[in-house]
Design a protein around this motif. Sequence first.
Motif, PDB file in Angstrom:
ATOM      1  N   GLU A  63      15.754  -1.037   5.156  1.00  0.00           N
ATOM      2  CA  GLU A  63      16.559  -2.025   4.436  1.00  0.00           C
ATOM      3  C   GLU A  63      16.171  -2.065   2.957  1.00  0.00           C
ATOM      4  OE1 GLU A  63      17.126  -6.857   4.312  1.00  0.00           O
ATOM      5  OE2 GLU A  63      16.385  -5.948   6.156  1.00  0.00           O
ATOM      6  N   VAL A  64      14.887  -2.143   2.671  1.00  0.00           N
ATOM      7  CA  VAL A  64      14.393  -2.236   1.292  1.00  0.00           C
ATOM      8  C   VAL A  64      14.792  -0.998   0.485  1.00  0.00           C
ATOM      9  CG1 VAL A  64      12.269  -2.176  -0.088  1.00  0.00           C
ATOM     10  CG2 VAL A  64      12.497  -3.832   1.766  1.00  0.00           C
ATOM     11  N   LEU A  65      14.647   0.166   1.112  1.00  0.00           N
ATOM     12  CA  LEU A  65      14.935   1.411   0.408  1.00  0.00           C
ATOM     13  C   LEU A  65      16.401   1.837   0.529  1.00  0.00           C
ATOM     14  CD1 LEU A  65      11.667   3.377   1.275  1.00  0.00           C
ATOM     15  CD2 LEU A  65      12.188   2.065  -0.786  1.00  0.00           C
ATOM     16  N   GLU A  66      17.176   0.986   1.190  1.00  0.00           N
ATOM     17  CA  GLU A  66      18.617   1.206   1.365  1.00  0.00           C
ATOM     18  C   GLU A  66      18.917   2.563   2.001  1.00  0.00           C
ATOM     19  OE1 GLU A  66      20.364   0.518  -2.486  1.00  0.00           O
ATOM     20  OE2 GLU A  66      19.797  -1.589  -2.465  1.00  0.00           O
ATOM     21  N   VAL A  67      18.187   2.824   3.089  1.00  0.00           N
ATOM     22  CA  VAL A  67      18.415   4.031   3.880  1.00  0.00           C
ATOM     23  C   VAL A  67      19.193   3.596   5.110  1.00  0.00           C
ATOM     24  CG1 VAL A  67      17.306   5.899   5.170  1.00  0.00           C
ATOM     25  CG2 VAL A  67      16.272   5.059   3.047  1.00  0.00           C
ATOM     26  N   HIS A  68      20.283   4.276   5.402  1.00  0.00           N
ATOM     27  CA  HIS A  68      21.163   3.845   6.484  1.00  0.00           C
ATOM     28  C   HIS A  68      21.022   4.721   7.716  1.00  0.00           C
ATOM     29  CE1 HIS A  68      22.850   1.043   3.669  1.00  0.00           C
ATOM     30  NE2 HIS A  68      22.989   2.033   2.804  1.00  0.00           N
ATOM     31  N   TYR A  69      20.621   4.070   8.806  1.00  0.00           N
ATOM     32  CA  TYR A  69      20.514   4.699  10.117  1.00  0.00           C
ATOM     33  C   TYR A  69      21.270   3.803  11.082  1.00  0.00           C
ATOM     34  CZ  TYR A  69      17.009   8.285   9.107  1.00  0.00           C
ATOM     35  OH  TYR A  69      16.365   9.386   8.645  1.00  0.00           O
ATOM     36  N   SER A  70      21.855   4.402  12.094  1.00  0.00           N
ATOM     37  CA  SER A  70      22.527   3.589  13.107  1.00  0.00           C
ATOM     38  C   SER A  70      21.468   2.910  13.973  1.00  0.00           C
ATOM     39  CB  SER A  70      23.426   4.460  13.987  1.00  0.00           C
ATOM     40  OG  SER A  70      22.632   5.272  14.833  1.00  0.00           O
ATOM     41  N   THR A  71      21.863   1.871  14.681  1.00  0.00           N
ATOM     42  CA  THR A  71      20.932   1.128  15.532  1.00  0.00           C
ATOM     43  C   THR A  71      20.315   2.042  16.574  1.00  0.00           C
ATOM     44  OG1 THR A  71      22.285  -0.828  15.228  1.00  0.00           O
ATOM     45  CG2 THR A  71      20.717  -0.880  17.051  1.00  0.00           C
ATOM     46  N   SER A  72      21.104   2.918  17.161  1.00  0.00           N
ATOM     47  CA  SER A  72      20.563   3.817  18.186  1.00  0.00           C
ATOM     48  C   SER A  72      19.553   4.785  17.581  1.00  0.00           C
ATOM     49  CB  SER A  72      21.679   4.592  18.882  1.00  0.00           C
ATOM     50  OG  SER A  72      22.364   5.407  17.955  1.00  0.00           O
ATOM     51  N   GLU A  73      19.778   5.218  16.345  1.00  0.00           N
ATOM     52  CA  GLU A  73      18.827   6.110  15.692  1.00  0.00           C
ATOM     53  C   GLU A  73      17.515   5.395  15.408  1.00  0.00           C
ATOM     54  OE1 GLU A  73      21.358   9.346  13.143  1.00  0.00           O
ATOM     55  OE2 GLU A  73      21.311   7.295  12.403  1.00  0.00           O
ATOM     56  N   VAL A  74      17.605   4.157  14.963  1.00  0.00           N
ATOM     57  CA  VAL A  74      16.394   3.398  14.627  1.00  0.00           C
ATOM     58  C   VAL A  74      15.535   3.187  15.868  1.00  0.00           C
ATOM     59  CG1 VAL A  74      15.531   1.165  13.841  1.00  0.00           C
ATOM     60  CG2 VAL A  74      17.377   2.285  12.609  1.00  0.00           C
ATOM     61  N   THR A  75      16.144   3.023  17.013  1.00  0.00           N
ATOM     62  CA  THR A  75      15.347   2.818  18.227  1.00  0.00           C
ATOM     63  C   THR A  75      14.640   4.091  18.674  1.00  0.00           C
ATOM     64  OG1 THR A  75      17.259   3.229  19.645  1.00  0.00           O
ATOM     65  CG2 THR A  75      16.790   0.933  19.081  1.00  0.00           C
ATOM     66  N   HIS A  76      15.015   5.233  18.114  1.00  0.00           N
ATOM     67  CA  HIS A  76      14.391   6.503  18.470  1.00  0.00           C
ATOM     68  C   HIS A  76      13.646   7.141  17.302  1.00  0.00           C
ATOM     69  CE1 HIS A  76      17.500   6.100  21.600  1.00  0.00           C
ATOM     70  NE2 HIS A  76      16.537   6.594  22.351  1.00  0.00           N
ATOM     71  N   ILE A  77      13.286   6.342  16.310  1.00  0.00           N
ATOM     72  CA  ILE A  77      12.587   6.891  15.136  1.00  0.00           C
ATOM     73  C   ILE A  77      11.232   7.443  15.547  1.00  0.00           C
ATOM     74  CG2 ILE A  77      11.385   6.224  13.010  1.00  0.00           C
ATOM     75  CD1 ILE A  77      13.770   4.364  12.482  1.00  0.00           C
ATOM     76  N   ILE A  78      10.941   8.614  15.032  1.00  0.00           N
ATOM     77  CA  ILE A  78       9.641   9.244  15.273  1.00  0.00           C
ATOM     78  C   ILE A  78       9.024   9.528  13.919  1.00  0.00           C
ATOM     79  CG2 ILE A  78       8.446  11.249  16.212  1.00  0.00           C
ATOM     80  CD1 ILE A  78      10.854  11.572  18.117  1.00  0.00           C
ATOM     81  N   THR A  79       7.823   9.044  13.701  1.00  0.00           N
ATOM     82  CA  THR A  79       7.130   9.370  12.456  1.00  0.00           C
ATOM     83  C   THR A  79       6.138  10.469  12.760  1.00  0.00           C
ATOM     84  OG1 THR A  79       5.531   7.643  12.862  1.00  0.00           O
ATOM     85  CG2 THR A  79       7.387   7.066  11.457  1.00  0.00           C
ATOM     86  N   GLU A  80       5.942  11.328  11.813  1.00  0.00           N
ATOM     87  CA  GLU A  80       5.037  12.456  12.000  1.00  0.00           C
ATOM     88  C   GLU A  80       3.978  12.465  10.911  1.00  0.00           C
ATOM     89  OE1 GLU A  80       7.586  15.846  11.717  1.00  0.00           O
ATOM     90  OE2 GLU A  80       7.879  15.907  13.870  1.00  0.00           O
TER      91      GLU A  80
END
Length: 119
Positions: free
Chosen positions: A54-71
Amino acid sequence: MEKITPQKLVKWRTAKGYTQQQVANLVGVSQRAYSMWENGETSPKHDSVLKILEVLEVHYSTSEVTHIITEAPADYHTKRCTQCAQKEEEIKNLKKIIETQEELLQYFREERKKNKQHT
């Protein structure tokens, strides 16, 4: 779906012209915590990821956000394992020193006891 990596956090933040401190303040975490996310040392929790996006104004769908993987960067775990091995070796050496000191202390106590008996 694209993965959200530490490198992307840096890219998005710098594209907006923010410092780590500014993003950390807006997300509600310490600068150190945010720095650790960007360095791949730790991963943000789900709610923090949402705030970052939200802060960085990056747009992901709700389904994508629930599957975010950080590496973490590829070499991070190798560096971390090396650091852990070094710390374990230091701890092992310190334990040996402590054992030696305890043995010496016991020896001096026994000698003191013997000396008291002879006097």
